[in-house]
Design a protein around this motif. Structure first.
Motif, short mmCIF file in Angstrom:
data_model
loop_
_atom_site.label_atom_id
_atom_site.label_comp_id
_atom_site.label_asym_id
_atom_site.label_seq_id
_atom_site.Cartn_x
_atom_site.Cartn_y
_atom_site.Cartn_z
N PHE A 201 30.75 -60.93 -62.31
CA PHE A 201 31.38 -59.92 -63.17
C PHE A 201 32.62 -59.36 -62.49
O PHE A 201 32.80 -59.48 -61.28
CB PHE A 201 30.39 -58.79 -63.47
N THR A 202 33.47 -58.71 -63.27
CA THR A 202 34.75 -58.24 -62.75
C THR A 202 34.90 -56.72 -62.73
O THR A 202 35.88 -56.21 -62.20
CB THR A 202 35.91 -58.81 -63.59
N VAL A 203 33.95 -55.99 -63.30
CA VAL A 203 34.07 -54.53 -63.39
C VAL A 203 32.78 -53.89 -62.88
O VAL A 203 31.67 -54.30 -63.26
CB VAL A 203 34.33 -54.06 -64.84
N THR A 204 32.94 -52.90 -62.03
CA THR A 204 31.79 -52.15 -61.53
C THR A 204 32.08 -50.66 -61.65
O THR A 204 33.24 -50.23 -61.58
CB THR A 204 31.49 -52.53 -60.06
N GLY A 205 31.05 -49.87 -61.85
CA GLY A 205 31.24 -48.43 -62.00
C GLY A 205 30.05 -47.64 -61.48
O GLY A 205 28.91 -48.13 -61.52
N THR A 206 30.32 -46.43 -60.99
CA THR A 206 29.28 -45.52 -60.51
C THR A 206 29.57 -44.12 -61.02
O THR A 206 30.69 -43.63 -60.90
CB THR A 206 29.24 -45.49 -58.97
N PHE A 207 28.57 -43.51 -61.61
CA PHE A 207 28.67 -42.13 -62.11
C PHE A 207 27.60 -41.32 -61.41
O PHE A 207 26.42 -41.67 -61.42
CB PHE A 207 28.47 -42.12 -63.63
N VAL A 208 28.01 -40.20 -60.78
CA VAL A 208 27.10 -39.36 -60.00
C VAL A 208 27.06 -37.96 -60.59
O VAL A 208 28.11 -37.37 -60.88
CB VAL A 208 27.53 -39.29 -58.52
N ALA A 209 25.87 -37.42 -60.76
CA ALA A 209 25.69 -36.02 -61.14
C ALA A 209 24.70 -35.40 -60.17
O ALA A 209 23.61 -35.95 -59.95
CB ALA A 209 25.18 -35.91 -62.57
N LEU A 210 25.05 -34.27 -59.60
CA LEU A 210 24.15 -33.60 -58.68
C LEU A 210 23.04 -32.91 -59.45
O LEU A 210 23.29 -32.00 -60.24
CB LEU A 210 24.91 -32.60 -57.83
N THR A 211 21.83 -33.34 -59.24
CA THR A 211 20.67 -32.72 -59.86
C THR A 211 19.40 -33.26 -59.23
O THR A 211 19.33 -34.43 -58.83
CB THR A 211 20.62 -32.98 -61.38
N ALA A 212 18.38 -32.42 -59.13
CA ALA A 212 17.07 -32.85 -58.66
C ALA A 212 16.11 -33.07 -59.82
O ALA A 212 14.93 -33.34 -59.60
CB ALA A 212 16.49 -31.80 -57.70
N ARG A 213 16.61 -32.96 -61.06
CA ARG A 213 15.75 -33.08 -62.24
C ARG A 213 15.56 -34.55 -62.61
O ARG A 213 16.36 -35.16 -63.33
CB ARG A 213 16.36 -32.29 -63.40
N ALA A 214 14.50 -35.14 -62.11
CA ALA A 214 14.25 -36.56 -62.31
C ALA A 214 14.08 -36.93 -63.78
O ALA A 214 14.37 -38.06 -64.19
CB ALA A 214 13.01 -37.00 -61.52
N GLU A 215 13.63 -35.99 -64.61
CA GLU A 215 13.38 -36.30 -66.03
C GLU A 215 14.67 -36.61 -66.79
O GLU A 215 14.64 -37.23 -67.86
CB GLU A 215 12.64 -35.14 -66.71
N LEU A 216 15.81 -36.20 -66.23
CA LEU A 216 17.08 -36.45 -66.92
C LEU A 216 17.44 -37.94 -66.91
O LEU A 216 18.22 -38.39 -67.75
CB LEU A 216 18.20 -35.64 -66.28
N ALA A 217 16.88 -38.69 -65.97
CA ALA A 217 17.18 -40.12 -65.92
C ALA A 217 16.78 -40.81 -67.22
O ALA A 217 17.53 -41.63 -67.75
CB ALA A 217 16.48 -40.77 -64.73
N GLU A 218 15.62 -40.48 -67.74
CA GLU A 218 15.17 -41.11 -68.99
C GLU A 218 16.03 -40.67 -70.16
O GLU A 218 16.32 -41.48 -71.07
CB GLU A 218 13.69 -40.78 -69.25
N GLN A 219 16.45 -39.43 -70.18
CA GLN A 219 17.34 -38.97 -71.25
C GLN A 219 18.66 -39.73 -71.24
O GLN A 219 19.20 -40.07 -72.29
CB GLN A 219 17.60 -37.47 -71.11
N VAL A 220 19.17 -40.01 -70.05
CA VAL A 220 20.41 -40.78 -69.95
C VAL A 220 20.18 -42.22 -70.39
O VAL A 220 21.01 -42.80 -71.12
CB VAL A 220 20.96 -40.72 -68.50
N ARG A 221 19.07 -42.81 -70.00
CA ARG A 221 18.78 -44.18 -70.42
C ARG A 221 18.76 -44.31 -71.93
O ARG A 221 19.18 -45.34 -72.49
CB ARG A 221 17.44 -44.65 -69.84
N GLN A 222 18.29 -43.30 -72.61
CA GLN A 222 18.17 -43.37 -74.07
C GLN A 222 19.52 -43.45 -74.76
O GLN A 222 19.62 -43.96 -75.88
CB GLN A 222 17.40 -42.14 -74.58
#
Length: 282
Positions: A201-222
């Motif tokens: 692949f030719t494109v890579t990306g990283t997005f970081v948000a400071l938070t300890a709220r693990a439940e937000l990962a599933e909300q983002v996946r949705q």
């Protein structure tokens, strides 16, 4: 008539931009702005009633050649909220030998917010570049930021067959590491095509948000686009941060997916609706 200054491959442009944000009345003001060389900002925009400001970082040359060095320093005081983006992609051009560098330093006080959401970085074949982002956040501060990087210009026949690019990201909270990453990309190496790296692949990306709220990962996946044969997204919850990644061939699709994640996280962490910068629509 004065002759235009000449750029040289052993020196290039050295530019610096220093920005400071603080509360003034009921909104965030750009209280410190100094620059040297070809780096500047437009006036702040206020797209919503929360008082946070949007600032566009301008680099009139449009890209970096060998020997160029850009340094951007951003500070947000207590209560200040600033979103920074760019009006176009940052380009690292082919070099005759000297390295080009961009360094971004962000400091966020307790109760401050900085969102670093630049458009993509494009690394041309034959470039020698380094991009470094250092973020220091006091406990109680907030940071959301992304970096999207594309290698070569496949539509123009540039497949990044030669060149080198180093990408560094360091995010610290209260002096303690939250996200520390370094990646080195060598166009002449076959590693970039292996599954343990970019898998072709030719494109890579990283997005970081400071938070300890693990439940937000599933909300983002949705809300992220579904994986396809040409790209994929992933979400990881760490102890201090949520990290969203992209791997594919489209900077636009990476930014679109990250913008969806940003909308969810901005509401959850800052209690504010997202207002995408107007420049993204142009």
């Amino acid at each position: 008539m004065l002759a235009a200054p000449q750029m040289t491959t052993d020196r290039g442009w050295h530019a610096r931009l220093d920005l400071g944000f603080a509360i003034s009345g009921r909104r965030t003001a750009l209280v410190r702005r100094s620059h040297s060389g070809p780096l500047q900002v437009q006036r702040p925009f206020y797209p919503d009633a929360s008082g946070g400001c949007h600032v566009y970082v301008l680099h009139p040359p449009g890209g970096l050649v060998g020997g160029d060095r850009l340094v951007i320093d951003v500070t947000a005081d207590t209560g200040a909220a600033a979103l920074l983006t760019t009006p176009a992609a940052t380009k690292f051009y082919r070099t005759a030998g000297a390295k080009a560098e961009q360094r971004v330093s962000i400091r966020v006080a307790r109760g401050g917010v900085v969102e670093w959401l630049p458009q993509e970085t494009l690394v041309f074949g034959g470039a020698d570049g380094e991009s470094r982002v250092d973020v220091d956040v006091e406990s109680g501060g907030e940071f959301l930021g992304w970096e999207i990087c594309g290698f070569g210009r496949p539509a123009s026949g540039d497949h990044f067959a030669t060149g080198r690019f180093v990408q560094r990201l360091a995010v610290r909270v209260g002096g303690e590491p939250a996200v520390m990453e370094r990646a080195e990309f060598d166009g002449a190496s076959g590693v970039m095509k292996r599954r343990i790296a970019l898998a072709g692949f030719t494109v890579t990306g990283t997005f970081v948000a400071l938070t300890a709220r693990a439940e937000l990962a599933e909300q983002v996946r949705q809300v992220l686009p579904a994986a396809t044969a040409t790209d994929l997204f992933s979400v990881t919850s760490r102890r201090r941060a949520l990290v969203c990644r992209y791997l594919g061939d489209s900077p636009e699709r990476a930014r679109s997916g990250f913008a969806r994640a940003w909308s969810v996280l901005r509401t959850a962490l800052l209690g504010k609706a997202s207002h995408p910068p107007r420049i993204w629509a142009t």
